[in-house]
Write a protein that holds these residues in place. Sequence first.
Motif, PDB file in Angstrom:
ATOM      1  N   LEU A  73      -0.187  13.856  11.154  1.00 45.74           N
ATOM      2  CA  LEU A  73      -0.423  12.415  11.045  1.00 45.74           C
ATOM      3  C   LEU A  73      -0.896  12.056   9.641  1.00 45.74           C
ATOM      4  O   LEU A  73      -0.465  11.051   9.056  1.00 45.74           O
ATOM      5  CB  LEU A  73      -1.468  12.005  12.089  1.00 45.74           C
ATOM      6  N   ILE A  74      -1.774  12.880   9.082  1.00 43.26           N
ATOM      7  CA  ILE A  74      -2.267  12.639   7.714  1.00 43.26           C
ATOM      8  C   ILE A  74      -1.125  12.771   6.701  1.00 43.26           C
ATOM      9  O   ILE A  74      -0.983  11.957   5.788  1.00 43.26           O
ATOM     10  CB  ILE A  74      -3.411  13.613   7.384  1.00 43.26           C
ATOM     11  N   VAL A  75      -0.282  13.803   6.878  1.00 45.95           N
ATOM     12  CA  VAL A  75       0.861  14.004   5.981  1.00 45.95           C
ATOM     13  C   VAL A  75       1.806  12.808   6.049  1.00 45.95           C
ATOM     14  O   VAL A  75       2.273  12.299   5.022  1.00 45.95           O
ATOM     15  CB  VAL A  75       1.597  15.311   6.334  1.00 45.95           C
ATOM     16  N   GLN A  76       2.101  12.337   7.283  1.00 47.59           N
ATOM     17  CA  GLN A  76       2.980  11.180   7.446  1.00 47.59           C
ATOM     18  C   GLN A  76       2.434   9.974   6.690  1.00 47.59           C
ATOM     19  O   GLN A  76       3.168   9.282   5.973  1.00 47.59           O
ATOM     20  CB  GLN A  76       3.115  10.843   8.931  1.00 47.59           C
ATOM     21  N   ALA A  80       4.078   8.196   3.348  1.00 43.21           N
ATOM     22  CA  ALA A  80       4.475   6.782   3.428  1.00 43.21           C
ATOM     23  C   ALA A  80       3.754   5.958   2.374  1.00 43.21           C
ATOM     24  O   ALA A  80       4.357   5.119   1.695  1.00 43.21           O
ATOM     25  CB  ALA A  80       4.186   6.242   4.831  1.00 43.21           C
ATOM     26  N   LEU A  81       2.447   6.209   2.209  1.00 39.51           N
ATOM     27  CA  LEU A  81       1.675   5.457   1.224  1.00 39.51           C
ATOM     28  C   LEU A  81       2.181   5.725  -0.184  1.00 39.51           C
ATOM     29  O   LEU A  81       2.374   4.807  -0.992  1.00 39.51           O
ATOM     30  CB  LEU A  81       0.194   5.840   1.343  1.00 39.51           C
ATOM     31  N   ALA A  82       2.434   7.003  -0.490  1.00 33.17           N
ATOM     32  CA  ALA A  82       2.930   7.355  -1.820  1.00 33.17           C
ATOM     33  C   ALA A  82       4.308   6.764  -2.064  1.00 33.17           C
ATOM     34  O   ALA A  82       4.600   6.242  -3.148  1.00 33.17           O
ATOM     35  CB  ALA A  82       2.972   8.870  -1.979  1.00 33.17           C
ATOM     36  N   GLY A  83       5.176   6.822  -1.069  1.00 36.83           N
ATOM     37  CA  GLY A  83       6.532   6.315  -1.228  1.00 36.83           C
ATOM     38  C   GLY A  83       6.592   4.816  -1.398  1.00 36.83           C
ATOM     39  O   GLY A  83       7.440   4.292  -2.132  1.00 36.83           O
ATOM     40  N   ASP A  84       5.683   4.093  -0.734  1.00 34.52           N
ATOM     41  CA  ASP A  84       5.684   2.635  -0.810  1.00 34.52           C
ATOM     42  C   ASP A  84       4.964   2.113  -2.050  1.00 34.52           C
ATOM     43  O   ASP A  84       5.391   1.149  -2.671  1.00 34.52           O
ATOM     44  CB  ASP A  84       5.007   2.047   0.429  1.00 34.52           C
ATOM     45  N   ARG A  85       3.846   2.735  -2.416  1.00 30.51           N
ATOM     46  CA  ARG A  85       2.963   2.145  -3.413  1.00 30.51           C
ATOM     47  C   ARG A  85       2.997   2.812  -4.773  1.00 30.51           C
ATOM     48  O   ARG A  85       2.434   2.275  -5.732  1.00 30.51           O
ATOM     49  CB  ARG A  85       1.520   2.179  -2.874  1.00 30.51           C
ATOM     50  N   SER A  86       3.609   3.988  -4.880  1.00 27.85           N
ATOM     51  CA  SER A  86       3.588   4.732  -6.131  1.00 27.85           C
ATOM     52  C   SER A  86       5.004   4.873  -6.677  1.00 27.85           C
ATOM     53  O   SER A  86       5.929   5.193  -5.932  1.00 27.85           O
ATOM     54  CB  SER A  86       2.965   6.115  -5.889  1.00 27.85           C
ATOM     55  N   GLU A  87       5.148   4.653  -7.975  1.00 24.65           N
ATOM     56  CA  GLU A  87       6.465   4.786  -8.595  1.00 24.65           C
ATOM     57  C   GLU A  87       6.963   6.226  -8.492  1.00 24.65           C
ATOM     58  O   GLU A  87       8.116   6.472  -8.128  1.00 24.65           O
ATOM     59  CB  GLU A  87       6.387   4.344 -10.059  1.00 24.65           C
ATOM     60  N   TYR A  88       6.095   7.188  -8.781  1.00 23.58           N
ATOM     61  CA  TYR A  88       6.509   8.595  -8.683  1.00 23.58           C
ATOM     62  C   TYR A  88       6.755   8.976  -7.229  1.00 23.58           C
ATOM     63  O   TYR A  88       7.728   9.662  -6.914  1.00 23.58           O
ATOM     64  CB  TYR A  88       5.448   9.518  -9.282  1.00 23.58           C
ATOM     65  N   SER A 294      12.444  14.008  11.487  1.00 20.60           N
ATOM     66  CA  SER A 294      11.933  12.673  11.795  1.00 20.60           C
ATOM     67  C   SER A 294      10.437  12.687  12.066  1.00 20.60           C
ATOM     68  O   SER A 294       9.777  11.649  11.994  1.00 20.60           O
ATOM     69  CB  SER A 294      12.684  12.071  12.991  1.00 20.60           C
ATOM     70  N   LEU A 295       9.883  13.865  12.396  1.00 21.72           N
ATOM     71  CA  LEU A 295       8.434  13.972  12.602  1.00 21.72           C
ATOM     72  C   LEU A 295       7.672  14.000  11.276  1.00 21.72           C
ATOM     73  O   LEU A 295       6.474  13.726  11.244  1.00 21.72           O
ATOM     74  CB  LEU A 295       8.106  15.243  13.392  1.00 21.72           C
ATOM     75  N   ILE A 296       8.370  14.341  10.203  1.00 19.05           N
ATOM     76  CA  ILE A 296       7.712  14.491   8.906  1.00 19.05           C
ATOM     77  C   ILE A 296       8.076  13.355   7.958  1.00 19.05           C
ATOM     78  O   ILE A 296       7.207  12.761   7.313  1.00 19.05           O
ATOM     79  CB  ILE A 296       8.088  15.846   8.267  1.00 19.05           C
ATOM     80  N   PHE A 297       9.378  13.057   7.870  1.00 15.05           N
ATOM     81  CA  PHE A 297       9.828  12.071   6.885  1.00 15.05           C
ATOM     82  C   PHE A 297       9.409  10.674   7.325  1.00 15.05           C
ATOM     83  O   PHE A 297       9.606  10.282   8.470  1.00 15.05           O
ATOM     84  CB  PHE A 297      11.347  12.124   6.725  1.00 15.05           C
ATOM     85  N   ARG A 452      14.455  -1.624   8.896  1.00 19.32           N
ATOM     86  CA  ARG A 452      13.306  -1.828   8.021  1.00 19.32           C
ATOM     87  C   ARG A 452      13.405  -0.842   6.861  1.00 19.32           C
ATOM     88  O   ARG A 452      13.797   0.293   7.051  1.00 19.32           O
ATOM     89  CB  ARG A 452      12.010  -1.587   8.795  1.00 19.32           C
ATOM     90  N   PHE A 453      13.026  -1.276   5.647  1.00 16.30           N
ATOM     91  CA  PHE A 453      13.214  -0.455   4.473  1.00 16.30           C
ATOM     92  C   PHE A 453      11.921   0.046   3.847  1.00 16.30           C
ATOM     93  O   PHE A 453      11.954   0.804   2.896  1.00 16.30           O
ATOM     94  CB  PHE A 453      14.025  -1.234   3.420  1.00 16.30           C
ATOM     95  N   SER A 454      10.771  -0.390   4.347  1.00 11.88           N
ATOM     96  CA  SER A 454       9.523   0.140   3.836  1.00 11.88           C
ATOM     97  C   SER A 454       9.090   1.321   4.693  1.00 11.88           C
ATOM     98  O   SER A 454       9.586   1.519   5.804  1.00 11.88           O
ATOM     99  CB  SER A 454       8.437  -0.937   3.844  1.00 11.88           C
ATOM    100  N   LEU A 455       8.157   2.112   4.193  1.00 10.23           N
ATOM    101  CA  LEU A 455       7.722   3.310   4.898  1.00 10.23           C
ATOM    102  C   LEU A 455       6.493   3.063   5.765  1.00 10.23           C
ATOM    103  O   LEU A 455       6.184   3.849   6.646  1.00 10.23           O
ATOM    104  CB  LEU A 455       7.412   4.410   3.892  1.00 10.23           C
ATOM    105  N   ILE A 456       5.755   1.991   5.496  1.00 12.82           N
ATOM    106  CA  ILE A 456       4.545   1.685   6.269  1.00 12.82           C
ATOM    107  C   ILE A 456       4.786   0.424   7.081  1.00 12.82           C
ATOM    108  O   ILE A 456       5.276  -0.545   6.564  1.00 12.82           O
ATOM    109  CB  ILE A 456       3.336   1.488   5.335  1.00 12.82           C
TER     110      ILE A 456
END
Length: 456
Positions: A73-76, A80-88, A294-297, A452-456
């Motif tokens: 759950l923490i990894v997910q 998601a947070l990094a993918g949505d909010r961080s350029e890298y 799908s459990l991780i990505f 939906r196209f965002s991760l969160i």
Amino acid sequence: MRRATSAKSHVEVNLLTTMSVSGRIAAAVPAWCRSQTGFTVSMMTLLEAAAYVLPWSVGATCHSGALSCGGLLIVQFLLALAGDRSEYGGWLIGNAFMQLQAFGIMNITPQQPEAQEDSFVATLLGTYSAFFYHAMIGDKPRMAAYRAGIAVGARDVKETLGRPGVWIDAGCGQHLPLTRLVLETGDAEHVNAIEGNPGAFEMIDSILGANPEVAKRVTVHRGLSSEINLEKKADALIHELIGTVGSDEGLPAFVADIQDRMLAPGAAIFPHYVGSIAVPTGPPEITPLSFLCSLIFPMSEVLPDPAAPKIQNYWPPNCAWRAKETKRVEAFNYGKGSPPARDQMQQETTVSWKVDSPGLFAGVLVGVEAEVAPGCPKIDGLRQATNWGGQFIRFVKPGEEPNVVAGDEIEFTFTVDARTCVPKYTATAKLKQGKSAPREFGPCTWAGSVGRFSLI
């Protein structure tokens, strides 16, 4: 794309079919448990509860499993947070997303809330995060098609005018990829870059600040194209307002408005053709590996709802059985000699296929088709691993799919009303088998983009 040769071989690898063997049990799973987070929390809760009631030897294993779910759950969340909010993070997750598709790993997107006329565009733009912008520019078929088409289109516009043209880039995105491709040709004088997503403005400013020579030839307009007025009409339009179904992000209405108000008479529009293609298929193939991914990505629906027919986006659109030929079900043509964009906004198309191999019929898969300039490589959302994926219109509940054999006929009718930025769709199907009365399916109706196209 791997194809099974029979309904039996499909059942052996398709978790969706396996899960639907007992449809009543599957249907009883609450909707929130089907999401990635809901499924993980549910498993963690069940395992921890089991740890308290089972013997110590088994309970300890269950407790370890619950802790693993907590870690997952923490990894997910972090991904998601990094993918949505961080350029890298967006770059990393976006490119991983495209690589998974190339390997045939299916991702099922959670659905948007039902589209509302007054909020659809804002809601859609709000789901465009760093992840999805990077997925789009990391989409090799997409970028290759636009690169080739823009090179041809910019040269043609310059030759027609006798001078470099002034362009509009509608929906330029936070990295300005199409604007930069237009300017790199050397055949464009200036680009009016229009972007309605406030989340993209900071990156746009950063890119232009770091490239002063580019910035001199770009004017950024902040807002939707329908809210923008230009002092002088432009000579050409480039855009990528294309949805999983070609028109589902409101492309026809936006292009018609731009053509009416912002383009000079005879101005060129690229892509010169955008449409959708369809093919009847069996159930989407959710392999064990796809399920585990799908459990991780981030941005995954773990347990698709088998209780009723629905419309769902799949990346990539793998199916065990499908007809060999795709057929065009909507077409928006903007090239020379085409009717005005406003005259193309309502369409109804009926196509049919003769079945040539045995399988299970579950529904119809629809994907985008586009050509940026005449003679350039086409985008094909059903054959290429693209960021668009495919939209599966399920006409038959899992476990109830009829067998089809060579000689059967499947007819599909697709209707679109794209007079507003929220296109409305109706789809129906018929299965004709021998002398039996045709079996009718649908109608399935929806509006706008469903994914939906965002991760969160």
